[in-house]
Design a protein around this motif. Structure first.
Motif, PDB file in Angstrom:
ATOM      1  N   VAL A 292       0.851  -1.189   0.000  1.00 32.33           N
ATOM      2  CA  VAL A 292       0.000   0.000   0.000  1.00 32.33           C
ATOM      3  C   VAL A 292       0.889   1.242   0.000  1.00 32.33           C
ATOM      4  O   VAL A 292       1.718   1.419   0.892  1.00 32.33           O
ATOM      5  CB  VAL A 292      -0.928   0.029   1.230  1.00 32.33           C
ATOM      6  CG1 VAL A 292      -1.769   1.307   1.217  1.00 32.33           C
ATOM      7  CG2 VAL A 292      -1.821  -1.202   1.255  1.00 32.33           C
ATOM      8  N   ALA A 293       0.705   2.099  -0.991  1.00 30.95           N
ATOM      9  CA  ALA A 293       1.529   3.304  -1.100  1.00 30.95           C
ATOM     10  C   ALA A 293       1.154   4.325  -0.026  1.00 30.95           C
ATOM     11  O   ALA A 293       0.001   4.395   0.406  1.00 30.95           O
ATOM     12  CB  ALA A 293       1.367   3.919  -2.491  1.00 30.95           C
ATOM     13  N   ARG A 294       2.122   5.094   0.396  1.00 27.46           N
ATOM     14  CA  ARG A 294       1.879   6.149   1.386  1.00 27.46           C
ATOM     15  C   ARG A 294       1.151   7.297   0.709  1.00 27.46           C
ATOM     16  O   ARG A 294       1.619   7.848  -0.296  1.00 27.46           O
ATOM     17  CB  ARG A 294       3.217   6.616   1.975  1.00 27.46           C
ATOM     18  CG  ARG A 294       3.083   7.710   3.025  1.00 27.46           C
ATOM     19  CD  ARG A 294       4.456   8.131   3.545  1.00 27.46           C
ATOM     20  NE  ARG A 294       5.021   7.146   4.447  1.00 27.46           N
ATOM     21  CZ  ARG A 294       6.224   6.610   4.300  1.00 27.46           C
ATOM     22  NH1 ARG A 294       6.979   6.946   3.260  1.00 27.46           N
ATOM     23  NH2 ARG A 294       6.694   5.730   5.174  1.00 27.46           N
ATOM     24  N   SER A 295      -0.004   7.654   1.221  1.00 28.19           N
ATOM     25  CA  SER A 295      -0.798   8.733   0.636  1.00 28.19           C
ATOM     26  C   SER A 295      -0.187  10.090   0.972  1.00 28.19           C
ATOM     27  O   SER A 295       0.658  10.216   1.860  1.00 28.19           O
ATOM     28  CB  SER A 295      -2.231   8.676   1.170  1.00 28.19           C
ATOM     29  OG  SER A 295      -2.254   8.984   2.560  1.00 28.19           O
ATOM     30  N   GLU A 296      -0.646  11.122   0.274  1.00 30.52           N
ATOM     31  CA  GLU A 296      -0.169  12.480   0.529  1.00 30.52           C
ATOM     32  C   GLU A 296      -0.517  12.913   1.954  1.00 30.52           C
ATOM     33  O   GLU A 296       0.258  13.595   2.604  1.00 30.52           O
ATOM     34  CB  GLU A 296      -0.782  13.455  -0.487  1.00 30.52           C
ATOM     35  CG  GLU A 296      -0.204  13.348  -1.882  1.00 30.52           C
ATOM     36  CD  GLU A 296       1.278  13.710  -1.915  1.00 30.52           C
ATOM     37  OE1 GLU A 296       1.680  14.650  -1.201  1.00 30.52           O
ATOM     38  OE2 GLU A 296       2.032  13.044  -2.649  1.00 30.52           O
ATOM     39  N   THR A 297      -1.703  12.508   2.390  1.00 29.79           N
ATOM     40  CA  THR A 297      -2.130  12.864   3.744  1.00 29.79           C
ATOM     41  C   THR A 297      -1.218  12.228   4.784  1.00 29.79           C
ATOM     42  O   THR A 297      -0.760  12.896   5.728  1.00 29.79           O
ATOM     43  CB  THR A 297      -3.577  12.407   3.993  1.00 29.79           C
ATOM     44  OG1 THR A 297      -4.450  13.064   3.085  1.00 29.79           O
ATOM     45  CG2 THR A 297      -4.003  12.738   5.421  1.00 29.79           C
ATOM     46  N   ARG A 298      -0.941  10.936   4.616  1.00 33.47           N
ATOM     47  CA  ARG A 298      -0.074  10.242   5.570  1.00 33.47           C
ATOM     48  C   ARG A 298       1.347  10.801   5.505  1.00 33.47           C
ATOM     49  O   ARG A 298       1.999  10.956   6.529  1.00 33.47           O
ATOM     50  CB  ARG A 298      -0.064   8.738   5.289  1.00 33.47           C
ATOM     51  CG  ARG A 298       0.741   7.925   6.289  1.00 33.47           C
ATOM     52  CD  ARG A 298       0.572   6.450   6.050  1.00 33.47           C
ATOM     53  NE  ARG A 298      -0.759   6.004   6.447  1.00 33.47           N
ATOM     54  CZ  ARG A 298      -1.069   5.636   7.683  1.00 33.47           C
ATOM     55  NH1 ARG A 298      -0.162   5.675   8.633  1.00 33.47           N
ATOM     56  NH2 ARG A 298      -2.279   5.234   7.964  1.00 33.47           N
ATOM     57  N   LEU A 299       1.805  11.109   4.297  1.00 33.61           N
ATOM     58  CA  LEU A 299       3.138  11.702   4.147  1.00 33.61           C
ATOM     59  C   LEU A 299       3.212  13.030   4.899  1.00 33.61           C
ATOM     60  O   LEU A 299       4.197  13.305   5.594  1.00 33.61           O
ATOM     61  CB  LEU A 299       3.457  11.919   2.670  1.00 33.61           C
ATOM     62  CG  LEU A 299       4.769  12.656   2.362  1.00 33.61           C
ATOM     63  CD1 LEU A 299       5.958  11.835   2.843  1.00 33.61           C
ATOM     64  CD2 LEU A 299       4.880  12.936   0.867  1.00 33.61           C
TER      65      LEU A 299
END
Length: 209
Positions: free
Chosen positions: A180-187
């Motif tokens: 699962v790729a890291r989303s912009e929000t999580r980043l």
């Protein structure tokens, strides 16, 4: 009325739990309360529970439960320029080594920020666990605290608690499920944690200049 009295008693107990204790011994700092087998996750759970309780009992003081409530923004933390420092102890080899260690932790945080800037999917978990070991950090911060007077220590202890919470929250927030790729929000959340942690180290180092 009984319910009101009960809630009020909980509020008093909760506020006393966060009040800094007065001790005649320099070693009786808040760090010692977190020694032993307390894990990163356990520390985070305790911190989260304390924050939730304070927000429930004192909704008007929600901001005080965040970093500023017990970190550099706390009224217990005096201005570094007003701190009483034992220069002889500060210049000792052990304290100077500890100061170098804390500067290294801060640099590690800066390096993690650079890694995420270059690759938003970078796994910084191993670096957090390798470079930001709780027991080593506590040891270094305790060594530096020995050069400070008790009134100053009551404030720096709060910054130390902020540092330990920041590290734990960072480790939790950066975790990703496999595939699962890291989303912009999580980043964005991870980067905010890194910024916060870098500031915490800066706040503490201000007392060791």
């Amino acid at each position: 009325m009984k319910i009101t009295a009960f809630v009020a008693s909980l509020a008093i107990i909760g506020s006393e739990a966060f009040a800094p204790g007065v001790s005649n011994s320099r070693s009786a700092t808040a760090l010692n309360a977190e020694k032993g087998s307390t894990s990163r996750i356990a520390f985070l759970q305790q911190s989260a529970a304390a924050v939730a309780a304070s927000v429930t009992l004192f909704p008007g003081q929600a901001n005080a439960a965040k970093y500023g409530g017990f970190g550099a923004g706390s009224p217990e933390v005096i201005d570094p320029k007003d701190a009483i420092v034992d220069e002889e102890i500060l210049k000792s080899d052990s304290v100077q080594k500890a100061i170098g260690g804390v500067k290294g932790y801060k640099q590690s945080v800066v390096d993690m920020k650079s890694a995420l800037s270059a690759d938003t999917q970078a796994d910084i978990g191993p670096k957090i666990r390798k470079d930001l070991d709780f027991s080593v950090i506590r040891s270094d911060l305790n060594a530096i605290n020995a050069a400070l007077d008790e009134d100053t220590q009551r404030g720096t202890d709060r910054i130390v608690r902020a540092i330990l919470q920041d590290i734990t929250e960072l480790e939790v927030s950066q975790k990703q499920k496999p595939g699962v790729a890291r989303s912009e929000t999580r980043l964005g959340n991870v980067c905010k944690k890194l910024d916060k942690l870098e500031k915490s180290f800066d706040d503490y180092l201000a007392f060791a200049k």
